[in-house]
Scaffold this motif. Sequence first.
Motif, PDB file in Angstrom:
ATOM      1  N   GLU A 168       2.912  15.782  66.075  1.00 13.80           N
ATOM      2  CA  GLU A 168       1.944  15.246  65.099  1.00 13.80           C
ATOM      3  C   GLU A 168       2.417  15.333  63.656  1.00 13.80           C
ATOM      4  O   GLU A 168       2.235  14.393  62.877  1.00 13.80           O
ATOM      5  N   THR A 169       2.993  16.440  63.251  1.00 12.67           N
ATOM      6  CA  THR A 169       3.368  16.633  61.839  1.00 12.67           C
ATOM      7  C   THR A 169       4.846  16.374  61.597  1.00 12.67           C
ATOM      8  O   THR A 169       5.400  16.797  60.581  1.00 12.67           O
ATOM      9  N   CYS A 170       5.472  15.666  62.513  1.00 12.29           N
ATOM     10  CA  CYS A 170       6.881  15.317  62.368  1.00 12.29           C
ATOM     11  C   CYS A 170       7.049  14.172  61.373  1.00 12.29           C
ATOM     12  O   CYS A 170       6.258  13.225  61.352  1.00 12.29           O
ATOM     13  N   GLY A 211       6.847  21.807  68.300  1.00 17.92           N
ATOM     14  CA  GLY A 211       6.524  23.047  67.616  1.00 17.92           C
ATOM     15  C   GLY A 211       6.916  24.250  68.451  1.00 17.92           C
ATOM     16  O   GLY A 211       7.248  24.135  69.632  1.00 17.92           O
ATOM     17  N   THR A 212       6.865  25.406  67.817  1.00 14.89           N
ATOM     18  CA  THR A 212       7.167  26.659  68.509  1.00 14.89           C
ATOM     19  C   THR A 212       5.904  27.392  68.935  1.00 14.89           C
ATOM     20  O   THR A 212       5.978  28.393  69.645  1.00 14.89           O
ATOM     21  N   GLY A 213       4.750  26.932  68.479  1.00 13.22           N
ATOM     22  CA  GLY A 213       3.491  27.619  68.756  1.00 13.22           C
ATOM     23  C   GLY A 213       3.189  28.729  67.774  1.00 13.22           C
ATOM     24  O   GLY A 213       2.163  29.402  67.888  1.00 13.22           O
ATOM     25  N   LYS A 214       4.063  28.923  66.790  1.00 17.90           N
ATOM     26  CA  LYS A 214       3.887  30.012  65.829  1.00 17.90           C
ATOM     27  C   LYS A 214       3.434  29.527  64.449  1.00 17.90           C
ATOM     28  O   LYS A 214       3.130  30.328  63.580  1.00 17.90           O
ATOM     29  N   GLU A 215       3.435  28.196  64.231  1.00 24.57           N
ATOM     30  CA  GLU A 215       3.084  27.659  62.923  1.00 24.57           C
ATOM     31  C   GLU A 215       1.688  27.056  62.932  1.00 24.57           C
ATOM     32  O   GLU A 215       1.172  26.652  63.976  1.00 24.57           O
ATOM     33  N   HIS A 261       5.894  20.789  62.979  1.00 19.25           N
ATOM     34  CA  HIS A 261       6.988  20.031  63.585  1.00 19.25           C
ATOM     35  C   HIS A 261       8.076  19.718  62.562  1.00 19.25           C
ATOM     36  O   HIS A 261       7.840  19.788  61.351  1.00 19.25           O
ATOM     37  N   PRO A 262       9.255  19.339  63.024  1.00 17.70           N
ATOM     38  CA  PRO A 262      10.400  19.188  62.116  1.00 17.70           C
ATOM     39  C   PRO A 262      10.356  17.921  61.265  1.00 17.70           C
ATOM     40  O   PRO A 262       9.658  16.959  61.567  1.00 17.70           O
ATOM     41  N   LEU A 288      12.707  22.302  67.098  1.00 16.41           N
ATOM     42  CA  LEU A 288      11.390  22.928  67.185  1.00 16.41           C
ATOM     43  C   LEU A 288      11.016  23.656  65.900  1.00 16.41           C
ATOM     44  O   LEU A 288      11.831  24.377  65.319  1.00 16.41           O
ATOM     45  N   GLY A 289       9.769  23.457  65.491  1.00 12.53           N
ATOM     46  CA  GLY A 289       9.227  24.195  64.358  1.00 12.53           C
ATOM     47  C   GLY A 289       9.281  23.421  63.058  1.00 12.53           C
ATOM     48  O   GLY A 289       9.768  22.285  62.984  1.00 12.53           O
ATOM     49  N   ASN A 290       8.776  24.047  62.013  1.00  9.18           N
ATOM     50  CA  ASN A 290       8.737  23.451  60.681  1.00  9.18           C
ATOM     51  C   ASN A 290      10.095  23.633  60.015  1.00  9.18           C
ATOM     52  O   ASN A 290      10.281  24.478  59.138  1.00  9.18           O
ATOM     53  N   ILE A 291      11.072  22.843  60.464  1.00  9.33           N
ATOM     54  CA  ILE A 291      12.429  22.916  59.946  1.00  9.33           C
ATOM     55  C   ILE A 291      12.877  21.519  59.529  1.00  9.33           C
ATOM     56  O   ILE A 291      12.191  20.529  59.799  1.00  9.33           O
ATOM     57  N   ARG A 292      14.037  21.451  58.881  1.00  8.76           N
ATOM     58  CA  ARG A 292      14.562  20.164  58.418  1.00  8.76           C
ATOM     59  C   ARG A 292      15.979  19.958  58.949  1.00  8.76           C
ATOM     60  O   ARG A 292      16.820  20.853  58.865  1.00  8.76           O
TER      61      ARG A 292
END
Length: 218
Positions: free
Chosen positions: A90-92, A108-112, A117-118, A133-137
């Motif tokens: 969703e937030t990719c 996502g990783t489930g931790k954010e 999302h990336p 996975l996760g809020n990364i770039r």
Amino acid sequence: MFQRMKDDLDMVLELDPAAKNRFEVLLTYSGIHAVWAHLVAHWFYKKDLKLIARIISQVMRFLTGIEIHPGANIGRRLFIDHGMGVVIGETCNIGNNVTIYQGVTLGGTGKEDHKRHPDIDDNVLIAAGAKVLGNIRIGESSNVGANSVVLKNVPAHSTVVGIPGHVVKQHGQRVRKHNNFDHRDLPDPLFEKLLELEKEVNNFRREVGSEVKDGSHI
């Protein structure tokens, strides 16, 4: 809108040698269908008609095997090759001229919370089976190797491989010694570790064999 559709079709023709003409791509490429359906779903999503947006998303998932959440932001000329099993959260945010192969997850990783999302910058290639996975770039003009699991930011102009993903090439310079960074033949860190272990076992066997022969442990 029509210019965007033309650009998307041309992107496929540039990158896929199996594509013969725009008409063939228009009729038979599921990645194109999924992206265009997402544009419609995203429009409803932004109008806060999220149920309609999700219905469109799930119908296209059933038809193409590609799941793009209607909240995701996608740039121009996204090429999803083959596409089966691709998931985009969703937030990719995806930039322009990005190529994604089958089995890729941008999740996502489930931790954010909130941004889960990336972000994928322009001109990135993500090879088959990779998980980002996760809020990364993932920085501009980078390559993510097949089956890699990327959990940290990747600098621009880099190649990242492995589980967990690590950079092996940056700005044209090899971080480690490898022969080929084509996405079809990227180095496999796990395989390299197994080879090192095999060498250690063989060395140990030779040492034990030498000691038995000279009677040092008899």
